[in-house]
Design an enzyme around this catalytic site. Structure first.
Site, mmCIF file in Angstrom:
data_model
loop_
_atom_site.group_PDB
_atom_site.id
_atom_site.type_symbol
_atom_site.label_atom_id
_atom_site.label_comp_id
_atom_site.label_asym_id
_atom_site.label_seq_id
_atom_site.Cartn_x
_atom_site.Cartn_y
_atom_site.Cartn_z
ATOM 1 N N LYS A 130 1.220 -1.119 -0.136
ATOM 2 C CA LYS A 130 -0.061 -0.182 0.158
ATOM 3 C C LYS A 130 1.099 0.903 0.175
ATOM 4 C CE LYS A 130 0.007 0.004 5.162
ATOM 5 N NZ LYS A 130 -0.673 -0.700 6.004
ATOM 6 N N ARG A 159 -9.186 0.708 15.221
ATOM 7 C CA ARG A 159 -9.445 1.132 13.864
ATOM 8 C C ARG A 159 -10.157 0.461 13.667
ATOM 9 N NH1 ARG A 159 -4.169 2.136 10.712
ATOM 10 N NH2 ARG A 159 -4.448 -0.530 10.508
ATOM 11 N N MET A 163 9.365 26.102 -0.711
ATOM 12 C CA MET A 163 8.297 24.787 -1.551
ATOM 13 C C MET A 163 9.439 23.861 -2.096
ATOM 14 S SD MET A 163 5.681 25.755 -4.477
ATOM 15 C CE MET A 163 4.344 26.445 -3.025
ATOM 16 N N TYR A 197 12.717 33.067 4.337
ATOM 17 C CA TYR A 197 11.608 33.647 4.364
ATOM 18 C C TYR A 197 11.631 34.051 6.059
ATOM 19 C CZ TYR A 197 9.265 32.698 0.260
ATOM 20 O OH TYR A 197 8.968 33.076 -1.038
HETATM 21 C C1 LIG Z 1 0.062 -1.375 6.833
HETATM 22 C C2 LIG Z 1 -0.520 -2.607 7.617
HETATM 23 C C3 LIG Z 1 0.324 -3.896 7.922
HETATM 24 C C4 LIG Z 1 2.219 -3.904 7.985
HETATM 25 O O1 LIG Z 1 2.446 -2.323 8.579
HETATM 26 P P1 LIG Z 1 4.060 -2.419 9.305
HETATM 27 O O2 LIG Z 1 4.025 -1.878 10.366
HETATM 28 O O3 LIG Z 1 4.445 -0.991 7.905
HETATM 29 O O4 LIG Z 1 4.563 -3.941 9.198
HETATM 30 C C5 LIG Z 1 -0.369 -4.310 8.264
HETATM 31 N N1 LIG Z 1 -1.655 -5.341 8.650
HETATM 32 C C6 LIG Z 1 -2.881 -4.093 8.326
HETATM 33 C C7 LIG Z 1 -3.595 -4.445 8.413
HETATM 34 C C8 LIG Z 1 -2.090 -2.876 7.470
HETATM 35 O O5 LIG Z 1 -2.516 -1.876 7.310
#
Ligand SMILES: *Cc1c(COP(=O)(O)O)cnc(C)c1O
Length: 381
Positions: free
Chosen positions: A44, A142, A321, A273
């Site tokens: 991801k 979460r 920037m 700046y």
């Molecule tokens: C991103 C993610 C991981 C990986 O986490 P790391 O700390 O980068 O190893 C594992 N499980 C879920 C559900 C995630 O969203």
């Protein structure tokens, strides 16, 4: 008419990703968890800034068969690009997108009724079966069903045609800390929940991220979902335990720019700046064509440092920037055009994403995404 030669032109700010490092890290994790445990490579966030497809290809070449992404659109893109094996979609989908899981042979992670009803509907229509993984919130706070909701939801999956429970997953809030108490309570909740389902659950279990994989080997279950470790960083922000030299993870990303101007200023000169820095001696300042637009955030103002000619040059004044300024008074021979290492190793000095994260009061993950996803990237051996 004179035909102008097409000139290839590229940004001075370049991110480079080492395939060798990615593959080394995959093999380290693979070896650590042992043959009986599957390793899902989390790709991801465009592969944590390293390129989703290129990273997936690198891991696949090293033997990876399972990938994880956040959104369905990422999974479809991976499949269309030729990635084989399982692709897990973490963040759900719209009901009318359910068919894509069948079209592209993707694995859904489900957490609401609507998900399983939509998938069951398409399965029946097509005379197919689909295995889903259930996301449970065992204390992360979460995404996912609460443990008390799980038995009823599993009954619903069992009752629906064309759909089966292939796995149950949860996530740790603090597994990056090897002394965390919550990791044990979250794991106990998860285990109890799976156990209490008895015969109704025969699928696979996965809960470990990089932190749990490294710190809690007894929690790796059937599969681990490794992210940051595959890109070469320890989730606790250290360089890992001592005495494991050969198994040490290797950071895969470097970020470079170059000096575009040098300037000698007298003591008492304000820099950039707001003049948040004033020289206290005759100072040689180098201008670099990198700034917050490139993910080199303003938080680095008067805090960060870069490497030039193998030596550290501190950032002076505000990061703009597209520009920032560094003090090279103590580095001999600096010239316009010199390579500047923002992240990586130069000579015997190095700057890691953890060090930069310290300056920016964040974590390596964010630094890698910022740099990798805001700059042109090349992939090397
Ligand atoms: C991103 C993610 C991981 C990986 O986490 P790391 O700390 O980068 O190893 C594992 N499980 C879920 C559900 C995630 O969203």
């Amino acid at each position: 008419m004179v035909k102008m030669q097409e000139m290839k032109i590229s940004s001075r700010n370049q991110v480079s990703v080492s395939r060798m490092a990615l593959q080394h890290n995959f093999r380290c994790i693979r070896e650590r968890v042992g043959e009986g445990v599957e390793v899902m490579a989390m790709v991801k966030g465009d592969g944590y800034g390293h390129g989703m497809l290129q990273s997936a290809v690198a891991f696949a070449e090293a033997g990876c068969r399972t990938f994880g992404v956040a959104e369905l659109v990422e999974a479809v893109s991976l499949r269309q690009s030729g990635i084989t094996g399982a692709i897990f979609v973490m963040l759900g989908f719209e009901p009318d997108e359910a068919r894509l899981f069948f079209d592209y042979d993707l694995t859904p992670i489900v957490f609401c009724e609507q998900d399983i009803e939509a998938l069951s509907g398409v399965a029946v229509q097509r005379g197919r079966e689909i295995g889903v993984h259930l996301k449970v919130d065992c204390g992360m706070g979460r995404l996912g069903l609460l443990p008390a909701e799980v038995p009823g939801f599993v009954d619903r999956i069992v009752a629906l045609p064309g759909i089966s429970l292939a796995g149950i997953m949860a996530h740790f809030p603090e597994a990056d800390n090897r002394n965390s108490v919550s990791s044990h309570t979250v794991f106990a909740t998860y285990e109890r929940l799976c156990h209490d389902l008895g015969e109704r659950f025969q699928g696979i279990r996965h809960i470990a991220n990089s932190g749990a994989t490294l710190h809690f080997p007894e929690m790796t279950c059937d599969m681990v979902r490794a992210g940051i470790a595959l890109y070469g960083y320890y989730p606790d922000g250290t360089r890992g335990p001592e005495g494991e030299q050969e198994r040490r993870l290797m950071s895969a990303m470097t970020f470079t720019t170059q000096v575009i101007q040098l300037k000698d200023l007298p003591a008492g000169s304000g820099i950039s700046y707001g003049h948040t820095f004033t020289t206290d001696r005759p100072t040689r300042i180098a201008a670099l064509p990198v700034g917050y637009e490139d993910g080199y955030l303003r938080d680095l103002s008067n805090r960060g440092a870069v490497l030039i000619r193998g030596q550290r040059a501190p950032i002076r004044g505000r990061v703009c920037m597209n520009l920032c300024l560094v003090d090279v008074t103590d580095i001999a021979g600096v010239q316009a055009g010199d390579e500047v290492m923002l992240l990586g190793k130069q000579g015997s000095e190095s700057i890691t994403a953890d060090e930069i994260a310290g300056w920016m009061q964040t974590i390596s993950y964010e630094v890698l995404c910022l740099f990798g996803n805001n700059n042109s990237r090349t992939h090397t051996e």
